[in-house]
Enzyme design. Structure first.
Site, PDB file in Angstrom:
ATOM      1  N   HIS A 117       0.866  -1.178   0.036  1.00 38.32           N
ATOM      2  CA  HIS A 117      -0.118  -0.178   0.069  1.00 38.32           C
ATOM      3  C   HIS A 117       0.808   1.418   0.142  1.00 38.32           C
ATOM      4  O   HIS A 117       1.751   1.156   0.705  1.00 38.32           O
ATOM      5  CB  HIS A 117      -0.752   0.087   1.201  1.00 38.32           C
ATOM      6  CG  HIS A 117      -1.631   1.332   1.330  1.00 38.32           C
ATOM      7  ND1 HIS A 117      -2.194   1.942   0.541  1.00 38.32           N
ATOM      8  CD2 HIS A 117      -1.848   2.080   2.504  1.00 38.32           C
ATOM      9  CE1 HIS A 117      -2.854   2.999   1.010  1.00 38.32           C
ATOM     10  NE2 HIS A 117      -2.562   3.162   2.290  1.00 38.32           N
ATOM     11  N   HIS A 119       0.803   5.960  -0.908  1.00 40.92           N
ATOM     12  CA  HIS A 119       0.251   7.070  -1.187  1.00 40.92           C
ATOM     13  C   HIS A 119       0.879   7.883  -2.328  1.00 40.92           C
ATOM     14  O   HIS A 119       0.658   9.104  -2.133  1.00 40.92           O
ATOM     15  CB  HIS A 119      -0.145   8.004   0.072  1.00 40.92           C
ATOM     16  CG  HIS A 119      -0.888   7.403   1.098  1.00 40.92           C
ATOM     17  ND1 HIS A 119      -0.996   7.772   2.340  1.00 40.92           N
ATOM     18  CD2 HIS A 119      -1.875   6.162   1.217  1.00 40.92           C
ATOM     19  CE1 HIS A 119      -1.672   7.220   3.307  1.00 40.92           C
ATOM     20  NE2 HIS A 119      -2.093   6.334   2.443  1.00 40.92           N
ATOM     21  N   ASP A 142       1.035  -4.407 -20.794  1.00 36.45           N
ATOM     22  CA  ASP A 142       2.260  -5.430 -20.351  1.00 36.45           C
ATOM     23  C   ASP A 142       1.820  -5.644 -18.748  1.00 36.45           C
ATOM     24  O   ASP A 142       1.660  -6.763 -18.432  1.00 36.45           O
ATOM     25  CB  ASP A 142       3.234  -4.776 -20.346  1.00 36.45           C
ATOM     26  CG  ASP A 142       4.095  -4.690 -21.754  1.00 36.45           C
ATOM     27  OD1 ASP A 142       5.192  -3.900 -22.083  1.00 36.45           O
ATOM     28  OD2 ASP A 142       3.402  -5.354 -22.563  1.00 36.45           O
ATOM     29  N   HIS A 182      -8.423   6.988  -1.502  1.00 40.36           N
ATOM     30  CA  HIS A 182      -7.307   6.735  -0.339  1.00 40.36           C
ATOM     31  C   HIS A 182      -5.964   6.689  -1.165  1.00 40.36           C
ATOM     32  O   HIS A 182      -4.961   7.246  -0.822  1.00 40.36           O
ATOM     33  CB  HIS A 182      -7.832   5.520   0.155  1.00 40.36           C
ATOM     34  CG  HIS A 182      -6.849   5.007   1.282  1.00 40.36           C
ATOM     35  ND1 HIS A 182      -7.341   3.969   2.143  1.00 40.36           N
ATOM     36  CD2 HIS A 182      -5.794   5.216   1.740  1.00 40.36           C
ATOM     37  CE1 HIS A 182      -6.037   3.731   3.025  1.00 40.36           C
ATOM     38  NE2 HIS A 182      -5.185   4.665   2.578  1.00 40.36           N
ATOM     39  N   TYR A 236       8.501 -11.963 -21.755  1.00 38.98           N
ATOM     40  CA  TYR A 236       9.464 -10.926 -21.482  1.00 38.98           C
ATOM     41  C   TYR A 236      10.570 -11.245 -20.941  1.00 38.98           C
ATOM     42  O   TYR A 236      10.705 -12.163 -19.511  1.00 38.98           O
ATOM     43  CB  TYR A 236       8.633  -9.716 -20.880  1.00 38.98           C
ATOM     44  CG  TYR A 236       9.488  -8.527 -20.522  1.00 38.98           C
ATOM     45  CD1 TYR A 236       9.739  -8.618 -19.047  1.00 38.98           C
ATOM     46  CD2 TYR A 236      10.285  -7.636 -21.152  1.00 38.98           C
ATOM     47  CE1 TYR A 236      10.698  -7.289 -18.530  1.00 38.98           C
ATOM     48  CE2 TYR A 236      10.933  -6.688 -20.776  1.00 38.98           C
ATOM     49  CZ  TYR A 236      11.141  -6.556 -19.535  1.00 38.98           C
ATOM     50  OH  TYR A 236      11.981  -5.458 -18.969  1.00 38.98           O
TER      51      TYR A 236
HETATM   52  O1  HMS Z   1      -3.213   4.861   4.568  1.00 43.56           O
HETATM   53  C1  HMS Z   1      -3.032   4.598   5.773  1.00 43.56           C
HETATM   54  C2  HMS Z   1      -3.976   3.394   6.427  1.00 43.56           C
HETATM   55  O2  HMS Z   1      -4.904   2.962   5.428  1.00 43.56           O
HETATM   56  C3  HMS Z   1      -1.740   5.085   6.514  1.00 43.56           C
HETATM   57  O3  HMS Z   1      -1.897   5.083   7.585  1.00 43.56           O
HETATM   58  C4  HMS Z   1      -0.848   4.005   6.203  1.00 43.56           C
HETATM   59  O4  HMS Z   1      -0.244   4.416   4.882  1.00 43.56           O
HETATM   60  C5  HMS Z   1       0.503   3.736   7.065  1.00 43.56           C
HETATM   61  O5  HMS Z   1       0.128   3.148   8.086  1.00 43.56           O
HETATM   62  P1  HMS Z   1       0.793   2.034   8.984  1.00 43.56           P
HETATM   63  O6  HMS Z   1       2.099   2.957   9.427  1.00 43.56           O
HETATM   64  O7  HMS Z   1       1.393   0.911   8.176  1.00 43.56           O
HETATM   65  O8  HMS Z   1       0.050   1.673  10.104  1.00 43.56           O
END
Ligand code: HMS
Length: 250
Positions: A117, A119, A142, A182, A236
């Site tokens: 995950h 941002h 791709d 998000h 590839y």
């Molecule tokens: O986007 C969020 C939670 O969904 C952030 O707080 C996350 O990127 C980081 O949280 P953590 O430090 O992993 O608890």
């Protein structure tokens, strides 16, 4: 209720946990390296198979970062181990606030071995508008096999985000989903593959955004998207047959 712990697991699992801690710690460093996070945002996890012979299952573990810890402190020893209920099994700090989401993905998508995950700016900007990134680049065909989809708005704290990731990606070729308002979550066969997808989703989100400043990008015909995806996923790189040498030509 007894608190889960690593005691009682065979040494093979303990060794795999130790190896996975090294891998996940090293891959966390890739997020700031590629400009995908600021401060403590973002997280990386990898599944630990408890019974490799049986394959992925509900008793597997996951290794993830502790919540709110800066990237310079994310050593292998700092990584925490959780079960697929999201409960802390080993570690001296609270697990990532996204642990429930990662755990839900591992439980419901057994083929997934890594979750990331971030941002990252451009992908998150597309998520804020809840608009899928259209497949207008051959590298998108791709890597993603089509558009990069949008997942539903979901609050953190339970498995809502995980449910959104699974319902969006379960029937998609994309290893990335932009959770509405998000940001990107990515999946892969392991954490390295999920980190690659996180790097690529930011790259194409930026390129398509810039293209749109110049005009309307042109779509790629679906049959071309399909053939590009098949080539890249299966041929590839070094996966192709070894090049024919001069001697073999002779
Ligand atoms: O986007 C969020 C939670 O969904 C952030 O707080 C996350 O990127 C980081 O949280 P953590 O430090 O992993 O608890």
């Amino acid at each position: 209720m007894t608190h889960p712990s690593l005691s009682g697991y065979p040494s093979s699992v303990l060794d795999e946990v130790a190896r996975t801690r090294e891998v996940v710690a090293r891959l966390h460093a890739e997020l700031p390296r590629w400009g995908l996070v600021v401060w403590t945002a973002g997280n990386v996890s990898q599944r630990v198979l408890v019974d490799p012979a049986a394959g992925p299952g509900p008793d597997d573990l996951l290794v993830i970062k502790p919540s709110g810890v800066t990237y310079d402190e994310l050593t292998a020893e700092a990584m925490v181990v959780c079960d697929l209920e999201g409960r802390l099994v080993d570690g001296d700090r609270a697990p990532s606030s996204d642990t429930a989401a990662h755990a839900y993905v591992y439980t419901n998508m057994p083929e997934v071995g890594g979750v990331v995950h971030t941002h990252s700016t451009y992908a998150t900007a597309w998520a804020a508008r809840a608009e899928p990134v259209p497949c207008v680049l051959t590298m998108m065909a791709d890597e993603f096999g089509g558009d990069i989809p949008i997942g539903p708005f979901a609050l953190i704290g339970d498995d809502s985000i995980g449910r959104g990731i699974v319902e969006t990606l379960r029937d998609s070729r994309s290893p990335a989903v932009l959770m509405r308002n998000h940001g990107p979550f990515t999946i892969g066969k392991d954490a390295k593959a999920a980190v690659k997808a996180a790097v690529m989703v930011e790259e194409v989100a930026r390129t398509v955004h810039i293209s749109r400043q110049l005009g309307e990008p042109l779509p790629i015909e679906q049959h071309h998207v399909d053939s590009l995806y098949a080539r890249y996923q299966n041929v590839y790189g070094q996966g192709a047959a070894a090049p024919v040498t001069k001697e073999e030509h002779a």
